[in-house]
Write a protein that holds these residues in place. Structure first.
Motif, short mmCIF file in Angstrom:
data_model
loop_
_atom_site.label_atom_id
_atom_site.label_comp_id
_atom_site.label_asym_id
_atom_site.label_seq_id
_atom_site.Cartn_x
_atom_site.Cartn_y
_atom_site.Cartn_z
N SER A 144 0.83 -1.21 0.00
CA SER A 144 0.00 0.00 0.00
C SER A 144 0.87 1.26 0.00
O SER A 144 0.45 2.30 -0.51
CB SER A 144 -0.93 0.01 1.21
N HIS A 145 2.06 1.16 0.59
CA HIS A 145 3.00 2.28 0.63
C HIS A 145 4.41 1.76 0.33
O HIS A 145 4.77 0.68 0.80
CB HIS A 145 3.03 2.96 2.01
N GLU A 166 0.36 8.39 -6.23
CA GLU A 166 -0.31 7.09 -6.09
C GLU A 166 -0.22 6.39 -7.44
O GLU A 166 -0.46 7.00 -8.49
CB GLU A 166 -1.79 7.33 -5.72
N THR A 221 -0.71 1.94 -4.86
CA THR A 221 0.50 2.00 -4.02
C THR A 221 0.94 3.44 -3.95
O THR A 221 1.15 4.08 -4.98
CB THR A 221 1.64 1.15 -4.60
N ARG A 222 1.05 3.94 -2.73
CA ARG A 222 1.51 5.32 -2.56
C ARG A 222 3.04 5.31 -2.49
O ARG A 222 3.61 4.66 -1.62
CB ARG A 222 0.92 5.96 -1.31
#
Lengths: 115, 117
Positions: free
Chosen positions: A9-10, A88, A109-110
């Motif tokens: 996600s990050h 993002e 995905t940041r």
């Protein structure tokens, strides 16, 4: 049904270091795959697309992705991150038969880039 | 660089009210789309439109939603009676052709953020 899984996600990197954003897909057809980027308060911009031609696809701003059928992956890479890459990123799959008609997006995905 | 433009950029509306989101696709494009992104969730396909009719729609696109090309330049999404769960960013997009012909790509607008209170 087609789907994509973005495994992170990050992702945090330092400026000048390589970027790897991971994406796995599931498709019952020969898929077409895309990476989109969304900067804050901006629309979705196409980075690159794979549509059954060369498996290594080069996109804008130095990004590239490799389609690996055996691994059902389409990871996005860049050799050297720039501050302006912070955004993002979305991995997207399309049923090859429907063209752009119905795109299926991953959760995003940041990418964070520190000086 | 060609652009898809959307208005308004942000709208707040009362539950039960009708909302119209407007889009100006790229001038020589023939296929038009709406997607939405609820905060914290995936971007989801709503509907595609070609030759003045819907060509594909998702389960989300129920009778509360409609699309129209009222003139030669605008493409609109109407939500008849808004619900709290309609709060989302709505993206308009357009393509020249349907498939992956040379030079064909999908262009997204910057989105219209709808808040239903």
């Amino acid at each position: 049904a087609q789907s994509v899984t973005q495994l992170d996600s990050h992702v945090s990197v330092s400026e000048g270091t390589p970027v790897l954003l991971r994406c796995n897909y599931s498709s019952s057809y020969s898929p077409s795959l895309f990476w989109y980027v969304q900067h804050p308060n901006k629309g979705l911009q196409l980075l690159l697309k794979y549509t059954s031609a060369a498996t290594l696809v080069k996109g804008i701003n130095g990004f590239e992705a490799e389609f690996k059928k055996s691994e059902t992956s389409f990871h996005l890479t860049k050799p050297s991150a720039h501050m302006s890459d912070a955004a993002e990123y979305f991995c997207v799959v399309s049923d090859g038969d429907t063209g752009f008609q119905k795109l299926v997006f991953g959760t995003g995905t940041r990418l964070l880039v520190s000086p | 660089e060609p652009e898809v433009t959307q208005t308004p950029s942000h709208q707040v509306t009362q539950m039960g009210q009708e909302v119209i989101l407007r889009c100006v696709p790229i001038s020589n494009h023939l296929y038009f789309y709406w997607y939405r992104q609820i905060l914290g969730q995936k971007v989801e396909f709503l509907v595609s439109f070609y030759n003045n009719e819907i060509s594909e729609k998702s389960e989300i696109f129920d009778d509360q939603f409609s699309v129209e090309r009222p003139d030669g330049s605008n493409f609109t999404l109407k939500i008849r009676s808004t619900k709290l769960e309609d709060s989302a960013m709505y993206f308009c997009a357009s393509t020249r052709d349907r498939g992956y012909t040379s030079g064909n790509t999908i262009y997204f607008g910057e989105g219209s953020w709808l808040t239903v209170v």
